[in-house]
Design a protein around this motif. Structure first.
Motif, PDB file in Angstrom:
ATOM      1  N   UNK A  15       1.085  -1.273   0.140  1.00 12.66           N
ATOM      2  CA  UNK A  15      -0.013   0.126   0.132  1.00 12.66           C
ATOM      3  C   UNK A  15       0.948   1.243  -0.146  1.00 12.66           C
ATOM      4  N   UNK A  16       0.723   2.127  -1.065  1.00 14.33           N
ATOM      5  CA  UNK A  16       1.345   3.317  -1.193  1.00 14.33           C
ATOM      6  C   UNK A  16       0.505   4.456  -0.715  1.00 14.33           C
TER       7      UNK A  16
ATOM      8  N   UNK B 236      -3.075   0.175  -4.036  1.00 13.97           N
ATOM      9  CA  UNK B 236      -2.746  -1.131  -3.483  1.00 13.97           C
ATOM     10  C   UNK B 236      -2.223  -2.074  -4.603  1.00 13.97           C
ATOM     11  N   UNK B 237      -1.630  -2.786  -4.142  1.00 10.98           N
ATOM     12  CA  UNK B 237      -1.180  -3.986  -5.016  1.00 10.98           C
ATOM     13  C   UNK B 237      -1.035  -5.322  -4.111  1.00 10.98           C
ATOM     14  N   UNK B 238      -1.708  -6.352  -5.027  1.00  4.18           N
ATOM     15  CA  UNK B 238      -1.494  -7.805  -4.470  1.00  4.18           C
ATOM     16  C   UNK B 238      -0.566  -8.677  -5.155  1.00  4.18           C
ATOM     17  N   UNK B 239       0.644  -9.207  -4.483  1.00  7.66           N
ATOM     18  CA  UNK B 239       1.428 -10.047  -5.142  1.00  7.66           C
ATOM     19  C   UNK B 239       1.628 -11.331  -4.455  1.00  7.66           C
ATOM     20  N   UNK B 240       1.736 -12.557  -5.342  1.00  7.67           N
ATOM     21  CA  UNK B 240       2.082 -13.926  -4.875  1.00  7.67           C
ATOM     22  C   UNK B 240       3.349 -14.051  -5.018  1.00  7.67           C
ATOM     23  N   UNK B 241       4.195 -14.464  -3.895  1.00 10.08           N
ATOM     24  CA  UNK B 241       5.485 -14.549  -4.002  1.00 10.08           C
ATOM     25  C   UNK B 241       6.126 -15.899  -3.531  1.00 10.08           C
TER      26      UNK B 241
ATOM     27  N   UNK C 265      -6.140  -4.852 -11.539  1.00 11.14           N
ATOM     28  CA  UNK C 265      -6.341  -5.641 -12.693  1.00 11.14           C
ATOM     29  C   UNK C 265      -5.188  -5.228 -13.886  1.00 11.14           C
ATOM     30  N   UNK C 266      -5.035  -3.879 -13.819  1.00 14.29           N
ATOM     31  CA  UNK C 266      -3.963  -3.209 -14.920  1.00 14.29           C
ATOM     32  C   UNK C 266      -2.537  -3.787 -14.658  1.00 14.29           C
ATOM     33  N   UNK C 267      -2.277  -4.531 -13.515  1.00 13.83           N
ATOM     34  CA  UNK C 267      -0.983  -4.913 -13.302  1.00 13.83           C
ATOM     35  C   UNK C 267      -1.111  -6.427 -13.340  1.00 13.83           C
ATOM     36  N   UNK C 268      -2.216  -7.164 -13.378  1.00  6.09           N
ATOM     37  CA  UNK C 268      -2.353  -8.619 -13.417  1.00  6.09           C
ATOM     38  C   UNK C 268      -1.590  -9.064 -14.407  1.00  6.09           C
ATOM     39  N   UNK C 269      -0.739 -10.282 -13.832  1.00  5.54           N
ATOM     40  CA  UNK C 269       0.207 -11.060 -14.789  1.00  5.54           C
ATOM     41  C   UNK C 269       1.649 -10.432 -14.798  1.00  5.54           C
TER      42      UNK C 269
ATOM     43  N   UNK D 231       6.498  -0.714  -7.784  1.00  3.22           N
ATOM     44  CA  UNK D 231       5.066  -0.288  -7.241  1.00  3.22           C
ATOM     45  C   UNK D 231       5.158   1.277  -7.299  1.00  3.22           C
ATOM     46  N   UNK D 232       6.042   1.855  -7.507  1.00  5.55           N
ATOM     47  CA  UNK D 232       6.246   3.313  -7.280  1.00  5.55           C
ATOM     48  C   UNK D 232       6.313   4.079  -5.878  1.00  5.55           C
ATOM     49  N   UNK D 233       6.378   3.300  -4.823  1.00  2.00           N
ATOM     50  CA  UNK D 233       6.368   3.830  -3.570  1.00  2.00           C
ATOM     51  C   UNK D 233       7.757   3.925  -2.909  1.00  2.00           C
TER      52      UNK D 233
END
Length: 244
Positions: free
Chosen positions: A46-47, A56-61, A77-81, A111-113
């Protein structure tokens, strides 16, 4: 006579040396307390801007060993994949629209934060830093860490460690000039099961970005083994398959 005095002095110093704090052992234990050597997790980044706006971004790591880590974006959705890969000092980002991995650097931010790529794609601290010295207080250790190479994002770290849990409380990150770049605050100790008990939240702020803050929230952290193929550029478009 001088020889006898030397023996007596050595005998007095021996107990002190025996009980000297082993900073390297502390750092290696802290690495394992934060994360198993091989694991998967979900993270929300979260930035937060000075005006209160959030992104907000959600990542699987996933991570294997001390120097291999990869992630795939699930939201927005714009960053999915979109996916990332780190092998030692080498980092790549894969964009579905481009169709091939691109080199990125540790000081950039995917993520730009306030978190940079080194924070998001973190390796074991003991992999990147030497312990220069250790200070001991009643409840904490303070580890003074020096980067092993010029490729590491921060030249020095000052790490405050909870003595009982051997987990970080705060980390100050410095440039080679001595300038404070950011401070990371580790909060909300959570039991993830299977012996993993660590902070579920990391907050960071920086004097270079006054009023801005970034937060990283962990969930679903668990041990898992992976093949070496997962940590290759060719597998980057397929990272989300690991969730099935």
């Amino acid at each position: 006579m001088k020889f006898l005095k030397l023996i007596a002095l050595s005998a007095l110093c021996a107990p002190l040396l025996a009980f000297a704090v082993d900073g390297v052992a502390i750092l290696k234990k802290l690495d394992r307390n934060l994360e198993p050597e091989s694991y998967e997790s979900y993270r929300k980044l979260i930035n937060i801007e000075p005006n209160g706006n959030k992104k907000e971004f959600v990542l699987f790591s996933v991570k294997k060993g001390k120097d291999q880590t990869a992630s795939v974006f699930l939201q927005p959705a714009s960053d999915k994949g979109r996916s990332t890969l780190r092998q030692g000092d080498n980092m790549w980002m894969y964009l579905p629209s481009v169709g091939k991995p691109m080199r990125i650097t540790s000081l950039q931010s995917i993520t730009g934060g306030v978190f940079n790529n080194a924070d998001i794609m973190r390796l074991d601290y003991a992999q990147e830093y030497d312990v220069a010295s250790v200070d001991e207080a009643d409840k904490t250790y303070t580890l003074h860490l020096k980067a092993k190479t010029a490729e590491v994002a921060y030249d020095k770290l000052t790490m405050t460690v909870d003595k009982q849990l051997i987990l970080p409380v705060a980390i100050e990150a410095y440039a080679s000039s001595g300038m404070l770049l950011k401070t990371l605050h580790f909060k909300d100790i959570k039991d993830f099961g299977a012996g993993i008990k660590r902070p579920a939240m990391i907050e960071t702020d920086s004097p270079l970005y006054k009023g801005y803050k970034s937060v990283m929230l962990y969930s679903g952290l668990k041990k898992r083994d992976f093949s070496d193929e997962v940590f290759t550029q060719g597998f980057m478009p397929r990272l989300e398959e690991l969730r099935k």
